[in-house]
Scaffold this motif. Sequence first.
Motif, PDB file in Angstrom:
ATOM      1  N   PRO A 101      -3.506  -9.742  -4.617  1.00 14.30           N
ATOM      2  CA  PRO A 101      -2.791  -9.480  -3.480  1.00 14.30           C
ATOM      3  C   PRO A 101      -2.915  -8.110  -2.976  1.00 14.30           C
ATOM      4  CG  PRO A 101      -1.397  -9.685  -5.567  1.00 14.30           C
ATOM      5  CD  PRO A 101      -2.859  -9.900  -5.943  1.00 14.30           C
ATOM      6  N   TYR A 102      -2.655  -7.906  -1.749  1.00 15.54           N
ATOM      7  CA  TYR A 102      -2.329  -6.481  -1.271  1.00 15.54           C
ATOM      8  C   TYR A 102      -1.195  -5.912  -1.335  1.00 15.54           C
ATOM      9  CZ  TYR A 102      -7.216  -6.802   1.142  1.00 15.54           C
ATOM     10  OH  TYR A 102      -8.496  -7.117   1.405  1.00 15.54           O
ATOM     11  N   TRP A 103      -1.328  -4.706  -1.453  1.00 10.88           N
ATOM     12  CA  TRP A 103      -0.055  -3.882  -1.588  1.00 10.88           C
ATOM     13  C   TRP A 103      -0.053  -2.823  -0.220  1.00 10.88           C
ATOM     14  CZ3 TRP A 103       4.422  -4.050  -4.362  1.00 10.88           C
ATOM     15  CH2 TRP A 103       4.366  -4.890  -5.274  1.00 10.88           C
ATOM     16  N   THR A 140      -9.865   7.704  -2.259  1.00 12.18           N
ATOM     17  CA  THR A 140     -10.169   7.823  -0.960  1.00 12.18           C
ATOM     18  C   THR A 140     -11.499   8.604  -0.952  1.00 12.18           C
ATOM     19  OG1 THR A 140      -8.781   9.823  -0.410  1.00 12.18           O
ATOM     20  CG2 THR A 140      -7.643   7.736  -0.409  1.00 12.18           C
ATOM     21  N   SER A 141     -11.954   8.833   0.528  1.00  8.31           N
ATOM     22  CA  SER A 141     -13.322   9.575   0.600  1.00  8.31           C
ATOM     23  C   SER A 141     -12.714  11.108   0.315  1.00  8.31           C
ATOM     24  CB  SER A 141     -13.518   9.606   1.931  1.00  8.31           C
ATOM     25  OG  SER A 141     -12.651   9.792   2.798  1.00  8.31           O
ATOM     26  N   GLN A 142     -11.589  11.485   0.324  1.00 15.52           N
ATOM     27  CA  GLN A 142     -11.155  12.799  -0.030  1.00 15.52           C
ATOM     28  C   GLN A 142     -10.605  12.981  -1.603  1.00 15.52           C
ATOM     29  OE1 GLN A 142      -9.274  11.202   2.636  1.00 15.52           O
ATOM     30  NE2 GLN A 142     -10.747  11.866   3.976  1.00 15.52           N
ATOM     31  N   GLY A 143     -10.670  11.823  -2.229  1.00 24.73           N
ATOM     32  CA  GLY A 143     -10.455  11.875  -3.703  1.00 24.73           C
ATOM     33  C   GLY A 143      -9.121  10.905  -3.936  1.00 24.73           C
ATOM     34  N   LYS A 144      -8.619  11.041  -5.301  1.00 27.19           N
ATOM     35  CA  LYS A 144      -7.527  10.184  -5.832  1.00 27.19           C
ATOM     36  C   LYS A 144      -6.416  10.490  -5.105  1.00 27.19           C
ATOM     37  CE  LYS A 144      -7.848   8.277  -9.406  1.00 27.19           C
ATOM     38  NZ  LYS A 144      -7.639   7.413 -10.772  1.00 27.19           N
ATOM     39  N   THR A 145      -5.556   9.489  -4.503  1.00 25.10           N
ATOM     40  CA  THR A 145      -4.199   9.974  -3.846  1.00 25.10           C
ATOM     41  C   THR A 145      -3.334   9.190  -4.506  1.00 25.10           C
ATOM     42  OG1 THR A 145      -5.529   9.851  -1.734  1.00 25.10           O
ATOM     43  CG2 THR A 145      -3.151   9.435  -1.540  1.00 25.10           C
ATOM     44  N   HIS A 146      -2.181   9.678  -4.733  1.00 28.01           N
ATOM     45  CA  HIS A 146      -1.065   9.123  -5.399  1.00 28.01           C
ATOM     46  C   HIS A 146       0.133   8.797  -4.361  1.00 28.01           C
ATOM     47  CE1 HIS A 146      -2.751  10.506  -9.295  1.00 28.01           C
ATOM     48  NE2 HIS A 146      -3.043  11.549  -8.547  1.00 28.01           N
ATOM     49  N   GLY A 147       0.956   7.685  -4.948  1.00 29.76           N
ATOM     50  CA  GLY A 147       2.033   7.244  -3.838  1.00 29.76           C
ATOM     51  C   GLY A 147       2.665   6.084  -4.641  1.00 29.76           C
ATOM     52  N   LYS A 148       3.470   5.488  -3.891  1.00 26.23           N
ATOM     53  CA  LYS A 148       4.355   4.149  -4.557  1.00 26.23           C
ATOM     54  C   LYS A 148       3.708   2.904  -3.612  1.00 26.23           C
ATOM     55  CE  LYS A 148       8.384   4.959  -1.544  1.00 26.23           C
ATOM     56  NZ  LYS A 148       9.855   5.240  -1.660  1.00 26.23           N
ATOM     57  N   ALA A 149       4.049   2.034  -4.463  1.00 30.41           N
ATOM     58  CA  ALA A 149       3.919   0.548  -4.032  1.00 30.41           C
ATOM     59  C   ALA A 149       5.355   0.388  -2.938  1.00 30.41           C
ATOM     60  CB  ALA A 149       3.650  -0.527  -4.876  1.00 30.41           C
ATOM     61  N   VAL A 150       4.850  -0.250  -1.947  1.00 33.04           N
ATOM     62  CA  VAL A 150       6.243  -0.531  -1.103  1.00 33.04           C
ATOM     63  C   VAL A 150       6.408  -1.956  -0.869  1.00 33.04           C
ATOM     64  CG1 VAL A 150       6.845  -0.288   1.235  1.00 33.04           C
ATOM     65  CG2 VAL A 150       5.658   1.580   0.284  1.00 33.04           C
ATOM     66  N   GLU A 151       5.259  -2.649  -0.574  1.00 38.66           N
ATOM     67  CA  GLU A 151       5.410  -4.072  -0.379  1.00 38.66           C
ATOM     68  C   GLU A 151       4.331  -4.994  -0.700  1.00 38.66           C
ATOM     69  OE1 GLU A 151       6.382  -7.182   3.788  1.00 38.66           O
ATOM     70  OE2 GLU A 151       6.189  -4.896   3.924  1.00 38.66           O
ATOM     71  N   LYS A 152       4.561  -6.008  -1.529  1.00 38.33           N
ATOM     72  CA  LYS A 152       3.440  -7.027  -1.883  1.00 38.33           C
ATOM     73  C   LYS A 152       3.337  -7.951  -0.987  1.00 38.33           C
ATOM     74  CE  LYS A 152       2.164  -9.751  -5.960  1.00 38.33           C
ATOM     75  NZ  LYS A 152       2.543 -10.482  -7.270  1.00 38.33           N
ATOM     76  N   LYS A 153       1.680  -8.261  -0.504  1.00 35.87           N
ATOM     77  CA  LYS A 153       1.463  -9.397   0.562  1.00 35.87           C
ATOM     78  C   LYS A 153       0.584 -10.362  -0.138  1.00 35.87           C
ATOM     79  CE  LYS A 153       2.649  -7.130   4.519  1.00 35.87           C
ATOM     80  NZ  LYS A 153       3.549  -7.761   5.426  1.00 35.87           N
ATOM     81  N   SER A 159      -6.218  -4.809  -6.932  1.00 34.31           N
ATOM     82  CA  SER A 159      -7.422  -4.536  -7.953  1.00 34.31           C
ATOM     83  C   SER A 159      -7.889  -3.100  -7.902  1.00 34.31           C
ATOM     84  CB  SER A 159      -8.342  -5.514  -8.001  1.00 34.31           C
ATOM     85  OG  SER A 159      -9.028  -5.491  -6.625  1.00 34.31           O
ATOM     86  N   THR A 160      -7.600  -2.416  -6.736  1.00 33.69           N
ATOM     87  CA  THR A 160      -8.234  -0.898  -6.583  1.00 33.69           C
ATOM     88  C   THR A 160      -6.937  -0.177  -6.894  1.00 33.69           C
ATOM     89  OG1 THR A 160      -7.291  -0.961  -4.129  1.00 33.69           O
ATOM     90  CG2 THR A 160      -9.512  -1.796  -4.498  1.00 33.69           C
ATOM     91  N   LEU A 161      -5.945  -0.562  -7.174  1.00 31.56           N
ATOM     92  CA  LEU A 161      -4.921   0.443  -7.583  1.00 31.56           C
ATOM     93  C   LEU A 161      -4.566   0.795  -8.943  1.00 31.56           C
ATOM     94  CD1 LEU A 161      -2.054  -1.216  -5.263  1.00 31.56           C
ATOM     95  CD2 LEU A 161      -3.493   0.877  -4.754  1.00 31.56           C
ATOM     96  N   GLU A 162      -4.184   1.844  -9.347  1.00 31.39           N
ATOM     97  CA  GLU A 162      -4.244   2.252 -10.846  1.00 31.39           C
ATOM     98  C   GLU A 162      -2.421   2.880 -10.795  1.00 31.39           C
ATOM     99  OE1 GLU A 162      -6.825   5.062 -11.889  1.00 31.39           O
ATOM    100  OE2 GLU A 162      -8.707   4.101 -11.105  1.00 31.39           O
ATOM    101  N   GLY A 163      -1.958   2.457 -12.133  1.00 31.66           N
ATOM    102  CA  GLY A 163      -0.715   2.941 -12.363  1.00 31.66           C
ATOM    103  C   GLY A 163      -0.866   4.517 -12.526  1.00 31.66           C
ATOM    104  N   SER A 164      -0.044   5.286 -12.171  1.00 33.52           N
ATOM    105  CA  SER A 164       0.157   6.612 -12.469  1.00 33.52           C
ATOM    106  C   SER A 164       1.107   7.203 -12.876  1.00 33.52           C
ATOM    107  CB  SER A 164      -0.469   7.571 -11.210  1.00 33.52           C
ATOM    108  OG  SER A 164       0.531   7.092  -9.872  1.00 33.52           O
ATOM    109  N   SER A 221      -2.064   5.072  -8.034  1.00 32.22           N
ATOM    110  CA  SER A 221      -2.813   5.946  -7.368  1.00 32.22           C
ATOM    111  C   SER A 221      -4.333   5.251  -6.973  1.00 32.22           C
ATOM    112  CB  SER A 221      -3.386   7.052  -8.449  1.00 32.22           C
ATOM    113  OG  SER A 221      -3.895   6.393  -9.465  1.00 32.22           O
ATOM    114  N   TRP A 222      -5.001   5.453  -5.804  1.00 33.04           N
ATOM    115  CA  TRP A 222      -6.111   4.885  -5.399  1.00 33.04           C
ATOM    116  C   TRP A 222      -7.107   5.826  -4.866  1.00 33.04           C
ATOM    117  CZ3 TRP A 222      -1.211   5.074  -3.122  1.00 33.04           C
ATOM    118  CH2 TRP A 222      -1.114   5.686  -2.094  1.00 33.04           C
TER     119      TRP A 222
END
Length: 67
Positions: free
Chosen positions: A44-46, A13-26, A62-67, A10-11
């Motif tokens: 790194p970025y995801w 956004t200006s609309q609040g917390k968004t949930h999803g999945k990590a697709v690719e590490k950069k 660093s801006t992502l949290e496990g959900s 989760s991360w």
Amino acid sequence: MSISKGSKVSWNTSQGKTHGKAVEKKTKDFTFDGQDFKPTDDDPYWIVESEKTGAKAAHKESTLEGS
């Protein structure tokens, strides 16, 4: 927190917390959606995919949290 491909995250956004999945590490410099990103070994970025809209975005690990 250790993130791997497919992890639920989760991360904020200006609309609040968004949930999803990590697709690719950069870990090397890259361009995504017209923006340039410069990951570091320590932060790194995801590419993440929103579970609600399917939209993809780049976020620092660093801006992502496990959900």
